[in-house]
Design a protein around this motif. Structure first.
Motif, short mmCIF file in Angstrom:
data_model
loop_
_atom_site.label_atom_id
_atom_site.label_comp_id
_atom_site.label_asym_id
_atom_site.label_seq_id
_atom_site.Cartn_x
_atom_site.Cartn_y
_atom_site.Cartn_z
N GLU A 43 -24.12 -10.82 -3.48
CA GLU A 43 -24.87 -10.54 -2.26
C GLU A 43 -24.52 -11.61 -1.22
O GLU A 43 -23.95 -12.64 -1.55
N ARG A 44 -24.87 -11.33 0.02
CA ARG A 44 -24.63 -12.30 1.09
C ARG A 44 -25.87 -13.17 1.20
O ARG A 44 -26.96 -12.66 1.38
N PRO A 46 -27.55 -16.80 3.11
CA PRO A 46 -27.35 -17.84 4.11
C PRO A 46 -27.64 -19.23 3.56
O PRO A 46 -28.58 -19.41 2.79
N THR A 48 -27.63 -23.49 5.02
CA THR A 48 -27.45 -24.34 6.19
C THR A 48 -26.26 -25.26 6.00
O THR A 48 -25.96 -25.67 4.88
N VAL A 62 -26.07 -27.96 0.80
CA VAL A 62 -26.91 -28.38 -0.32
C VAL A 62 -27.83 -27.22 -0.64
O VAL A 62 -28.49 -26.71 0.25
N PHE A 63 -27.82 -26.79 -1.89
CA PHE A 63 -28.64 -25.62 -2.19
C PHE A 63 -29.47 -25.84 -3.44
O PHE A 63 -29.11 -26.61 -4.33
N GLN A 64 -30.58 -25.15 -3.45
CA GLN A 64 -31.48 -25.22 -4.60
C GLN A 64 -31.35 -23.95 -5.41
O GLN A 64 -31.31 -22.85 -4.86
N GLY A 67 -32.59 -18.47 -7.76
CA GLY A 67 -32.43 -17.11 -8.25
C GLY A 67 -30.99 -16.90 -8.67
O GLY A 67 -30.20 -17.84 -8.73
N THR A 69 -28.16 -15.70 -7.40
CA THR A 69 -26.97 -16.12 -6.65
C THR A 69 -26.84 -17.64 -6.61
O THR A 69 -25.75 -18.18 -6.82
N THR A 70 -27.95 -18.33 -6.40
CA THR A 70 -27.86 -19.79 -6.32
C THR A 70 -27.60 -20.40 -7.71
O THR A 70 -26.90 -21.40 -7.82
N SER A 213 -35.76 -16.54 6.71
CA SER A 213 -36.10 -15.17 6.33
C SER A 213 -34.91 -14.55 5.58
O SER A 213 -33.81 -15.07 5.64
N MET A 215 -31.83 -12.41 4.87
CA MET A 215 -30.78 -11.94 5.79
C MET A 215 -29.74 -11.11 5.07
O MET A 215 -29.56 -11.25 3.85
N GLN A 257 -40.60 -12.62 2.76
CA GLN A 257 -39.74 -13.32 1.80
C GLN A 257 -39.93 -12.78 0.38
O GLN A 257 -39.08 -12.95 -0.47
N GLU A 264 -35.45 -9.48 -7.78
CA GLU A 264 -34.92 -10.83 -8.03
C GLU A 264 -35.13 -11.24 -9.47
O GLU A 264 -34.28 -11.88 -10.09
C1 LIG Z 1 -30.95 -19.68 7.90
C2 LIG Z 1 -31.19 -20.02 6.45
C3 LIG Z 1 -30.73 -21.21 5.95
C4 LIG Z 1 -30.93 -21.54 4.60
N1 LIG Z 1 -30.45 -22.72 4.15
C5 LIG Z 1 -30.62 -23.07 2.85
C6 LIG Z 1 -30.11 -24.29 2.33
O1 LIG Z 1 -29.50 -25.08 3.05
N2 LIG Z 1 -30.31 -24.59 1.04
C7 LIG Z 1 -30.97 -23.72 0.21
O2 LIG Z 1 -31.11 -24.03 -0.96
N3 LIG Z 1 -31.46 -22.55 0.66
C8 LIG Z 1 -31.30 -22.20 1.96
N4 LIG Z 1 -31.78 -20.98 2.41
C9 LIG Z 1 -32.42 -20.09 1.44
C10 LIG Z 1 -31.38 -19.37 0.60
O3 LIG Z 1 -30.66 -18.46 1.38
C11 LIG Z 1 -32.05 -18.64 -0.59
O4 LIG Z 1 -32.58 -19.59 -1.43
C12 LIG Z 1 -31.07 -17.79 -1.38
O5 LIG Z 1 -30.72 -16.66 -0.63
C13 LIG Z 1 -31.68 -17.35 -2.69
O6 LIG Z 1 -30.83 -16.41 -3.34
P1 LIG Z 1 -30.92 -16.22 -4.92
O7 LIG Z 1 -30.20 -14.99 -5.31
O8 LIG Z 1 -30.50 -17.45 -5.62
O9 LIG Z 1 -32.44 -16.07 -5.21
P2 LIG Z 1 -33.36 -14.79 -5.23
O10 LIG Z 1 -34.00 -14.71 -6.56
O11 LIG Z 1 -32.60 -13.61 -4.73
O12 LIG Z 1 -34.41 -15.15 -4.12
C14 LIG Z 1 -35.27 -16.27 -4.13
C15 LIG Z 1 -35.92 -16.34 -2.76
O13 LIG Z 1 -34.92 -16.61 -1.78
C16 LIG Z 1 -35.06 -15.79 -0.64
N5 LIG Z 1 -33.88 -14.94 -0.48
C17 LIG Z 1 -33.36 -14.04 -1.35
N6 LIG Z 1 -32.28 -13.40 -0.85
C18 LIG Z 1 -32.10 -13.90 0.37
C19 LIG Z 1 -31.16 -13.64 1.40
N7 LIG Z 1 -30.18 -12.72 1.29
N8 LIG Z 1 -31.29 -14.31 2.57
C20 LIG Z 1 -32.25 -15.27 2.71
N9 LIG Z 1 -33.17 -15.55 1.77
C21 LIG Z 1 -33.10 -14.88 0.62
C22 LIG Z 1 -36.28 -14.94 -0.88
O14 LIG Z 1 -37.36 -15.43 -0.16
C23 LIG Z 1 -36.52 -15.01 -2.35
O15 LIG Z 1 -37.85 -14.87 -2.70
C24 LIG Z 1 -31.61 -20.65 3.74
C25 LIG Z 1 -32.07 -19.44 4.25
C26 LIG Z 1 -31.87 -19.11 5.59
C27 LIG Z 1 -32.36 -17.82 6.12
#
Ligand SMILES: Cc1cc2nc3c(=O)[nH]c(=O)nc-3n(C[C@H](O)[C@H](O)[C@H](O)COP(=O)(O)OP(=O)(O)OC[C@H]3O[C@@H](n4cnc5c(N)ncnc54)[C@H](O)[C@@H]3O)c2cc1C
Ligand SMILES: Cc1cc2nc3c(=O)[nH]c(=O)nc-3n(C[C@H](O)[C@H](O)[C@H](O)COP(=O)(O)OP(=O)(O)OC[C@H]3O[C@@H](n4cnc5c(N)ncnc54)[C@H](O)[C@@H]3O)c2cc1C
Ligand code: SF4
Ligand code: SF4
Ligand code: FES
Lengths: 278, 476
Positions: A43-44, A46, A48, A62-64, A67, A69-70, A213, A215, A257, A264
Motif C-alpha cells: 500500500e502507499r 506517507p 515525514t 523515522v518510522f514507528q 501495522g 506496512t511499517t 490522516s 492517505m 484514522q 489492519e
Molecule cells: C503526512 C503524514 C506524515 C507521517 N509521518 C510519519 C512519520 O514520520 N513516522 C511514522 O512513523 N509515521 C508517520 N505517519 C503515519 C504513517 O503513515 C502510518 O503509521 C502508517 O501508514 C501505518 O501503516 P501500517 O500498515 O504500518 O499500519 P496500519 O495497521 O495500516 O495502520 C495503523 C494506523 O496508521 C494509520 N494509517 C494506516 N494507513 C495509512 C495510510 N495509508 N496513510 C496514513 N495513515 C495510515 C491509521 O490511522 C491506522 O490506524 C505519517 C502520516 C501522515 C499522513
C-alpha cells in the motif's frame, strides 16, 4: 527504485532509514513528506522527511512499527531497494523569525518536528523543545533536539526518563510564565495535538499541528485525507499537512484514522503468521 | 453455418457474446468476450465502404474506418490493425471505452435506417488479434531530430502525444505522478471494462517507440515546468494532467467513515487492487448496502465495483432522469442487467451518523423536471416534503471532478479560466506560456478518452511546427 543506505534502530519500535533519492533531496524542505510503496502488492503510506542531505542526495525518515506496512519496512536492511518513493509532498513549514517558539514532538513525532525546529532556529528564533513518549526507550534524538534548541524538556508518561508528565504539563507552565512565546508547533498522536491545542487556546497562542490522516495518492486526487478545519473540508495532503490547530476537528480526525481497524488487524495477523513474528 | 449463406449482408449488427449478468456481477473479469474472426468478418461485411465516409468525421483521431474494415473483410486482420494504429496508438482501449454512439458510429450511414456498423467492436477485435498473435509491429525509428519534449501526465492525452512525437523523431520524456502509467485508464476505469493488461500492452508499445517513461514523479513538486524547460533542456512541454480533483456535495455528514469520493473508491479498487485484499495490502470497505450518486461513467463504474465487492444492494441515485444520464449507453444497460437499483429524480440531502462516526443512512428528496437550464436540459427541482431515508453503509459521490491546482499553481505565467482549467487553443493546444501546450481533461474539464487523445494528437502536430519555427502567437 530507491536504495536504503543506512538503517538504525532508535528503539524497539522506531527505526531510521537514510534513503538514496537524489531528485527529491534536491527539492525537499522542512515539513515535507513522501509516500512510499514497498513492493508491487504494497500500500502507499506517507512518512515525514525528518532530515535530508542535498549534497549526498539522501532523505532520512523515522518510522514507528504500528501495522503491516511499517513492520515489513522495519525488516528491510541496508542495500535493499524500495519500489516507489514519491515526493516531496505537502506544503513546507512556514519559516520566519517569530521570536520565541515551542516545538513539541510526541513519540515518533519527534522526528518530523526536528527539521522544523532546526529551520526556525536558523531563522533566529529562540527554541524551547518538549519531547515526550510513553516510556524511556521510545525517546530518541535527544541530542539532536538539544543542538537546535535553547532549552529542551523531556517527559515520559511513566516517569522512566526525564520528567514524569505528559507534554501539556510543562507546556502549560511555560505559557503561564513566559508571555513572549509567539508560536507552538506540535507533532505527534492526534490526541496529543488535541490537548496541546486546548492548552494553548487558554493562552491564545497560535498553534501549528501536522495532521496524519489516512492517505492514498497524496496529490489531492482522492480526498481520503480530508479533515475539517474551521468548518471547511480540507485535504491534508495538499492543503497541509500543517494547519492552525485551533481550527482542527480532532475528534473527526481520530475517527477517520480508525476507519480500517478491522482490515489492519487482519493484515498484521496474516503477516505475523507468515513470518512467525509474535 | 447452413441457412446463413444467402444472408450476405445481414441487417442487424453482430452482437458480442457477454458473461451472464448474474455471474459477472460477482467477478472482475471482462464483461464482453469480443468478436471471433468469423463474427468480425460478418460485421465488417455490413460496411458499405462509403466513398465519402461520414463515420470518419466522428473520430477525433481520424481513424481510416472504411480502410481498416475493408482489410477485415479480406481477413487481413494484422494489416487492419496496423492501419488503425497509423492514427490511433490505443486501439484496444478505444474499441472498449469510446462512447461510439456519439462519436464515429453516430455518423455511420447505416445508422439512418438501422444499426450502424459496430466500429468500436471491430477496432477492439483487430487490436486483440494483433496482441494474441504476438506480432506487435513497431514502426521504424525515424531520424532523431535532436529535440527534446517533456510530457506531464500519462493518461490517454499524454500517451497519444508521446507516441506521435516519438514517431516524428523527437526525444520524448513522459512524467507520471502515480506508480503506474495510464491515467484514468489505470486508476479509474475498472478491470471488467478495461483489463489492465491491455493498458500495459499499449504502454509497452509506446515505450517501444522510444518514449522514456518516468513514474512516481509529481511535477510541480519534484520539478517545476520552468526547471524542465530551462535547466533540463526540454524544448517544449505538453501538459495532460487530467481533471483529478473530486467534488463533494457539501451536505451534512459528508466526512463520515464509509463515504468515499468515486476517485478514492476506484483508485483503491483498480490501481491499488484492494479487491484482492489481503493479497494486496490496500484495504477497502466492502459495504452491504451502497449508494452511488451521479449518472456518468464514473458513477456506473463505482456502482458496479461495489457490487463485485459483494454488496447486497447497490443504489444509483441521480437527480435527473435516465435520458439525461451522461454515461455510455452500453454501461447503463450493463448496470441494469447486473441488478443495480436506479433511484432517478432523487437527490441526497444529508448523511446519517451511526453515533460512532460511520455513515448508516442517507436522506434523499424527490425531484421533478422544471424549466430547461443553460445546458438545455430540464433543471431538476426538489419536491417539498418528499424526503425519505435509505439505510446504507457505504456512500460514493460521483459528481464529477475539478482541475487539480497542484501543478498550475507553480506556473503563475500560465493563463487559467475561472474554474482553474488551462486556457489552450483548441486546434493546437498552445497556451499563454512560451513552449507549453496543454490538452485533455485539464483543458476541457472531464470529457472522454478519445477527446483527450484527439487533443494529444493536435498538440503533437503543433509541437512539431513549433520546434521547426519556434513561432509563438497565442491569441485568447
Ligand atoms: C503526512 C503524514 C506524515 C507521517 N509521518 C510519519 C512519520 O514520520 N513516522 C511514522 O512513523 N509515521 C508517520 N505517519 C503515519 C504513517 O503513515 C502510518 O503509521 C502508517 O501508514 C501505518 O501503516 P501500517 O500498515 O504500518 O499500519 P496500519 O495497521 O495500516 O495502520 C495503523 C494506523 O496508521 C494509520 N494509517 C494506516 N494507513 C495509512 C495510510 N495509508 N496513510 C496514513 N495513515 C495510515 C491509521 O490511522 C491506522 O490506524 C505519517 C502520516 C501522515 C499522513
Ligand atoms: C471512472 C471513470 C470512467 C470513465 N469512463 C470513460 C469511458 O467509458 N469512456 C470515455 O471515453 N471516457 C471515460 N472516462 C473519462 C476519461 O477517462 C477521461 O476523459 C480521460 O482519461 C482524460 O484523459 P487525460 O489524458 O486528459 O487525463 P487522465 O486520464 O486523467 O490522466 C492524467 C494523468 O496525469 C497524471 N498527473 C496529474 N498531475 C500530475 C503532475 N503534477 N505530475 C505528473 N503527473 C500528473 C495523473 O496521475 C494521471 O495519470 C472515465 C473517467 C473515469 C474517472
Ligand atoms: S477511436 Fe473511437 S471514435 Fe475513433 S473510430 Fe475508434 S471507436 Fe470510433
Ligand atoms: S459510414 Fe458506416 S458504412 Fe460507411 S464507411 Fe463508415 S462505417 Fe462503413
Ligand atoms: S490523499 Fe488523496 S487527496 Fe489527499
Amino acid at each position: 527504485m530507491f536504495k536504503i543506505l543506512k538503517k538504525k534502530e532508535l528503539s524497539d519500535v522506531v527505526t531510521l532509514f537514510e534513503i538514496d533519492a537524489k531528485d527529491i533531496a534536491r527539492k525537499v524542505q522542512p515539513g515535507n513528506f513522501f509516500v512510499l510503496k514497498i513492493h508491487e502488492q504494497g500500500e502507499r503510506i506517507p512518512l515525514t522527511i525528518a532530515d535530508f542531505d542535498r549534497e549526498k542526495g539522501t532523505l532520512t525518515t523515522v518510522f514507528q512499527k504500528v501495522g503491516k506496512t511499517t513492520y515489513h519496512l522495519g525488516t528491510l536492511n541496508e542495500g535493499v531497494f524500495i519500489m516507489d518513493i514519491i515526493g516531496p509532498l505537502g506544503i513546507p513549514s512556514h519559516i520566519e523569525n517569530y521570536g520565541k517558539v515551542v516545538c513539541i514532538g510526541g513519540g515518533v513525532g519527534i522526528a518530523p518536528v526536528y527539521p522544523i525546529a532546526r529551520a526556525l532556529k536558523e531563522a533566529g528564533n529562540i527554541i524551547i523543545s518538549i519531547i515526550g513518549a510513553r516510556t524511556k526507550n521510545l525517546i530518541f534524538w535527544k541530542e539532536k533536539m538539544r543542538n537546535v534548541s535553547d532549552e529542551l524538556i523531556v517527559t515520559t508518561d511513566d516517569g522512566s526518563y526525564g520528567r514524569k508528565a505528559v507534554v501539556t504539563i510543562p507546556l502549560d507552565e511555560l505559557l503561564r510564565e513566559d508571555k513572549d512565546i509567539k508560536l507552538v508547533i506540535a507533532i505527534g498522536p492526534a490526541i496529543m495535538m488535541k490537548f496541546v491545542c486546548r492548552t494553548t487556546a487558554k493562552y491564545n497562542v497560535k498553534t501549528i499541528v501536522s495532521l496524519n490522516s489516512i492517505m492514498v495518492d497524496a496529490t489531492g486526487m482522492c480526498g481520503a485525507c480530508r479533515v475539517e478545519v474551521g468548518g471547511e473540508t480540507k485535504f491534508a495532503c495538499v492543503d497541509g499537512p500543517e494547519f492552525d490547530g485551533h481550527k482542527v476537528d480532532f475528534d473527526q480526525l481520530m475517527k477517520r484514522q480508525q476507519m480500517y481497524l478491522d482490515e489492519e488487524k487482519i493484515a498484521l495477523e496474516r503477516y505475523r503468521e507468515k513470518y512467525g513474528i509474535k | 453455418m447452413e441457412g446463413k449463406k444467402e444472408e450476405k449482408k445481414p441487417k442487424n449488427r453482430v452482437k458480442m457474446r457477454e458473461q451472464d449478468p448474474l455471474t459477472r456481477a460477482r467477478n472482475f473479469n471482462e464483461v464482453p468476450y469480443g468478436y471471433t474472426p468469423f463474427d468480425a468478418v460478418e460485421e465488417a461485411s455490413r460496411c458499405l465502404s462509403c466513398k465519402r465516409p461520414t463515420c470518419r468525421e466522428g473520430c477525433p483521431v481520424e481513424v481510416d474506418i472504411p480502410g481498416f474494415i475493408s482489410l477485415i473483410k479480406e481477413r487481413k486482420f494484422l494489416e487492419a490493425c496496423y492501419k488503425v494504429k497509423g492514427k490511433n496508438a490505443l486501439p484496444a482501449v478505444c474499441g472498449r471505452v469510446c462512447p461510439q454512439e456519439i462519436q464515429c458510429e453516430s455518423l455511420c450511414i447505416l445508422g439512418k435506417k438501422g444499426e450502424p456498423v459496430a466500429i468500436g467492436n471491430l477496432e477492439r477485435f483487430v487490436a486483440d488479434y494483433e496482441a494474441e498473435k504476438g506480432e506487435i509491429k513497431v514502426p521504424e525509428k525515424p531520424k532523431p531530430t535532436g529535440r527534446k519534449v517533456v510530457i506531464i501526465g500519462s493518461g490517454p492525452g499524454g500517451l497519444t502525444c508521446a507516441a506521435d512525437l516519438a514517431k516524428s523523431g523527437h526525444q520524448v520524456t513522459l512524467f507520471e505522478a502515480l506508480q503506474k502509467p495510464g491515467g484514468v485508464l489505470i486508476y479509474g476505469i475498472p478491470e471488467f471494462r478495461l483489463p489492465k493488461v491491455i493498458v500495459e500492452r499499449e504502454v509497452e508499445y509506446i515505450k517501444k517507440l522510444g518514449v522514456e517513461l518516468i513514474l512516481d514523479a509529481v511535477i510541480g513538486k519534484l520539478y517545476t515546468v520552468d526547471e524542465l524547460l530551462n535547466d533540463k533542456g526540454y524544448d517544449a512541454c505538453f501538459i495532460a494532467t487530467g481533471a483529478g480533483l473530486p467534488i463533494f456535495m457539501g451536505i451534512l455528514g459528508e466526512n463520515l467513515n464509509g463515504i468515499y469520493s468515486a476517485n478514492e473508491f476506484l483508485t483503491r479498487a483498480n490501481l491499488m487492487k484492494a479487491y484482492l485484499f489481503p493479497e494486496y495490502d490496500t484495504p477497502i470497505k466492502r459495504g452491504k448496502k451502497v449508494a452511488v450518486f451521479g449518472g456518468g461513467n464514473v458513477a456506473m463504474d463505482s456502482a458496479r465495483v461495489a457490487l463485485r465487492l459483494g454488496a447486497e444492494r447497490v443504489y444509483l441515485i441521480y437527480r435527473r432522469s435516465e435520458a439525461e444520464m451522461p454515461a455510455r449507453k452500453a454501461e447503463v444497460h450493463h448496470a441494469y442487467e447486473e441488478g443495480i437499483e436506479f433511484l432517478l429524480l432523487t437527490n441526497p440531502t444529508r448523511f446519517i451518523d451511526d453515533g460512532k462516526g460511520n455513515v448508516c443512512g442517507v436522506e434523499c428528496i424527490k425531484m421533478e423536471l422544471g424549466e430547461p437550464d443553460e445546458s438545455g436540459r430540464r433543471r431538476p427541482v426538489p419536491i417539498k416534503g418528499s424526503e425519505f431515508q435509505i439505510e446504507i453503509d457505504i456512500a460514493i459521490p460521483a459528481l464529477g471532478t475539478r482541475a487539480n491546482p497542484l501543478l498550475t499553481k507553480t506556473m503563475p505565467d500560465l493563463k487559467l479560466n475561472k474554474r482553474g482549467y488551462i486556457v489552450a487553443e483548441e486546434e493546437t493546444g498552445m497556451t499563454s506560456k512560451l513552449g507549453v501546450f496543454a490538452g485533455g481533461d485539464i483543458v476541457t474539464g472531464a470529457a472522454t478518452v478519445i477527446l483527450a487523445m484527439g487533443a494529444g494528437k493536435k498538440a503533437a502536430r503543433a509541437i512539431n511546427e513549433y520546434l521547426k519555427w519556434k513561432y509563438w502567437d497565442f491569441k485568447s
